[in-house]
Motif scaffolding. Structure first.
Motif, short mmCIF file in Angstrom:
data_model
loop_
_atom_site.label_atom_id
_atom_site.label_comp_id
_atom_site.label_asym_id
_atom_site.label_seq_id
_atom_site.Cartn_x
_atom_site.Cartn_y
_atom_site.Cartn_z
N VAL A 254 0.94 -1.15 0.08
CA VAL A 254 -0.02 0.04 0.13
C VAL A 254 0.89 1.25 -0.01
CG1 VAL A 254 -1.77 1.24 1.28
CG2 VAL A 254 -2.01 -1.15 1.24
N THR A 255 0.48 2.20 -0.89
CA THR A 255 1.12 3.50 -0.78
C THR A 255 0.38 4.64 -0.63
OG1 THR A 255 2.52 2.66 -2.91
CG2 THR A 255 2.23 5.13 -2.47
N ILE A 256 0.87 5.37 0.49
CA ILE A 256 -0.15 6.30 0.89
C ILE A 256 0.36 7.58 0.30
CG2 ILE A 256 -0.85 7.40 3.10
CD1 ILE A 256 -0.66 4.76 4.63
N ALA A 257 -0.48 8.57 -0.07
CA ALA A 257 -0.19 9.77 -0.67
C ALA A 257 -0.18 10.97 0.19
CB ALA A 257 -0.88 10.14 -1.80
N PRO A 258 0.43 11.95 0.26
CA PRO A 258 0.26 12.80 1.28
C PRO A 258 -1.54 13.34 1.48
CG PRO A 258 2.02 13.48 -0.19
CD PRO A 258 1.45 12.27 -0.61
N VAL A 259 -1.92 13.84 2.31
CA VAL A 259 -3.44 14.34 2.64
C VAL A 259 -3.60 15.43 1.80
CG1 VAL A 259 -4.91 14.92 4.15
CG2 VAL A 259 -3.48 13.14 4.89
N ILE A 260 -4.05 15.45 0.81
CA ILE A 260 -4.26 16.35 -0.23
C ILE A 260 -6.08 16.49 -0.47
CG2 ILE A 260 -2.07 16.64 -1.04
CD1 ILE A 260 -2.85 15.36 -3.51
N SER A 261 -6.35 17.41 -1.21
CA SER A 261 -7.73 17.49 -1.76
C SER A 261 -7.61 17.14 -3.18
CB SER A 261 -8.42 18.74 -1.44
OG SER A 261 -7.75 19.93 -1.67
N GLY A 262 -8.73 16.88 -3.77
CA GLY A 262 -8.69 16.55 -5.11
C GLY A 262 -9.51 15.01 -5.57
N ALA B 286 -15.78 -1.44 9.97
CA ALA B 286 -15.73 -2.75 9.58
C ALA B 286 -14.65 -3.00 8.65
CB ALA B 286 -17.10 -3.18 9.13
N SER B 287 -14.22 -4.24 8.30
CA SER B 287 -13.21 -4.53 7.32
C SER B 287 -13.91 -4.36 6.13
CB SER B 287 -12.75 -6.02 7.45
OG SER B 287 -12.15 -6.08 8.75
N PHE B 288 -13.13 -3.88 5.13
CA PHE B 288 -13.70 -3.42 3.81
C PHE B 288 -12.78 -3.95 2.77
CE2 PHE B 288 -11.58 0.15 5.56
CZ PHE B 288 -10.80 0.48 4.47
N PRO B 289 -13.15 -4.76 1.61
CA PRO B 289 -12.23 -5.31 0.57
C PRO B 289 -11.94 -3.95 -0.53
CG PRO B 289 -14.44 -6.10 0.15
CD PRO B 289 -14.42 -5.14 1.24
N ILE B 290 -10.63 -3.93 -0.79
CA ILE B 290 -10.32 -3.14 -1.91
C ILE B 290 -10.04 -4.14 -3.07
CG2 ILE B 290 -8.89 -1.44 -2.76
CD1 ILE B 290 -10.74 -0.18 -0.87
N THR B 291 -10.89 -3.99 -4.22
CA THR B 291 -10.45 -4.82 -5.48
C THR B 291 -9.63 -4.05 -6.51
OG1 THR B 291 -12.69 -4.28 -6.35
CG2 THR B 291 -12.31 -6.30 -4.82
N ALA B 292 -9.54 -2.81 -6.29
CA ALA B 292 -9.04 -1.69 -7.40
C ALA B 292 -7.75 -1.54 -6.91
CB ALA B 292 -9.67 -0.55 -7.75
N ARG B 293 -6.92 -0.89 -7.84
CA ARG B 293 -5.40 -0.60 -7.55
C ARG B 293 -5.44 0.66 -6.72
NH1 ARG B 293 -0.50 0.70 -11.70
NH2 ARG B 293 1.06 1.45 -10.26
N THR C 33 -7.10 11.37 1.54
CA THR C 33 -5.92 10.56 1.44
C THR C 33 -6.06 9.62 0.17
OG1 THR C 33 -5.80 10.76 3.80
CG2 THR C 33 -4.36 9.08 2.78
N ARG C 34 -4.84 9.60 -0.74
CA ARG C 34 -4.95 8.81 -1.84
C ARG C 34 -4.00 7.53 -1.41
NH1 ARG C 34 -4.04 12.81 -6.71
NH2 ARG C 34 -2.17 13.07 -5.53
N LEU C 35 -4.46 6.50 -1.86
CA LEU C 35 -3.76 5.17 -1.44
C LEU C 35 -3.57 4.20 -2.86
CD1 LEU C 35 -6.07 5.56 0.84
CD2 LEU C 35 -3.94 4.53 1.91
N GLN C 36 -2.69 3.44 -2.93
CA GLN C 36 -2.52 2.42 -3.97
C GLN C 36 -2.40 0.80 -3.15
OE1 GLN C 36 -0.01 2.81 -7.39
NE2 GLN C 36 0.11 5.22 -6.69
N GLY C 37 -3.21 -0.14 -3.72
CA GLY C 37 -2.67 -1.53 -2.99
C GLY C 37 -4.22 -2.12 -2.79
N THR D 86 -16.06 11.79 9.62
CA THR D 86 -16.61 11.03 8.80
C THR D 86 -15.48 10.45 7.80
OG1 THR D 86 -16.86 12.85 7.25
CG2 THR D 86 -18.56 12.25 8.68
N MET D 87 -15.39 9.25 7.59
CA MET D 87 -14.57 8.59 6.52
C MET D 87 -15.33 7.77 5.46
SD MET D 87 -11.42 9.11 8.20
CE MET D 87 -11.17 9.76 9.62
N ASN D 88 -15.17 8.38 4.41
CA ASN D 88 -15.52 7.79 3.13
C ASN D 88 -14.81 7.14 2.16
OD1 ASN D 88 -18.34 8.60 3.81
ND2 ASN D 88 -17.79 10.74 2.79
N ILE D 89 -14.61 5.67 2.27
CA ILE D 89 -13.53 5.16 1.33
C ILE D 89 -14.44 4.71 0.03
CG2 ILE D 89 -12.48 2.83 1.16
CD1 ILE D 89 -13.30 3.99 4.72
N GLU D 90 -13.33 5.15 -0.87
CA GLU D 90 -13.96 4.98 -2.51
C GLU D 90 -12.85 4.12 -3.07
OE1 GLU D 90 -16.66 8.68 -2.84
OE2 GLU D 90 -14.45 8.79 -3.34
#
Length: 209
Positions: free
Chosen positions: A93-101, A132-139, A183-187, A202-206
């Motif tokens: 997992v790669t965590i990018a800096p906290v930015i808006s966009g 709760a645990s959530f699956p990430i199926t995209a990169r 916060t943008r991520l990869q993995g 609030t935390m919205n994961i997409e």
């Protein structure tokens, strides 16, 4: 009647038949007409054998090495992966800096269906909480977050990303007071968030697919 066995090659003396040594110099003589004389050993067979051995060894040395046979695929390993209930290894997992966009960290490959940000899980609360645990199926995926102070303007919030095996991946949010960002991520993998806060959040994961 006596006959000469031959002239000695060493001293030239003529010896009688049946004489195996020269009378004068004692050199060994062999008369062609004497059947009792020991036969001469021929070196030709030994030369032939030596030639055969030499060419055989030369051919073995000059012959290119045959490629090693490829190791057969382990059917046991393949079947264990296909039938196993365990998921495949998760990506780094790669965590990018906290930015808006709204754009992902890198342009994903275009498919038949236009990619877009799709909601995975939405969580909100006050204070400390685990999602709760959530699956990430995209990169590519991201966390859109926001905080609002409950009563104290100096309230704080931070959120840590964990894999489902409780392995810490990194901090996704670290802020004070009213704030928000992405916060943008990869993995790919299965994750959950542990939020510690003294205010509302609030935390919205997409994910991008």
């Amino acid at each position: 009647m006596t006959t000469l066995a031959g002239q000695c090659l060493k001293c030239g003396y003529g010896n009688l038949e049946g004489t195996f040594k020269c009378v004068r110099c004692e050199a060994v003589l062999f008369a062609d007409s004497n059947d009792d004389a020991p036969p001469r050993q021929s070196v030709i067979p030994w030369i032939v054998v030596a030639c055969v051995i030499f060419f055989t060894l030369a051919a073995m040395v000059m012959r290119p090495n045959a490629p090693a046979p490829a190791a057969p695929a382990s059917s046991r390993g393949l079947s264990s992966i296909e039938s196993s209930d365990e998921p495949p290894p998760e990506e780094q997992v790669t965590i990018a800096p906290v930015i808006s966009g709204a754009a992902p960290a890198a342009p994903p490959a275009l498919g038949a269906t236009p990619a877009e940000w799709r909601a995975v899980v939405n969580a909100q609360g006050t204070g400390t909480k685990k999602t709760a645990s959530f699956p990430i199926t995209a990169r590519f995926w991201r966390i859109r977050w926001a905080t609002t102070p409950a009563q104290d303007a100096n309230a704080w919030t931070y959120a840590i990303i964990y894999r489902r095996n409780r392995e810490s991946v990194g901090m996704a949010v670290n802020t004070k007071g009213e704030s928000g960002g992405v916060t943008r991520l990869q993995g790919r993998g299965t994750y959950y968030l542990e939020v510690k806060s003294t205010q509302n959040w609030t935390m919205n994961i997409e994910q991008w697919n």
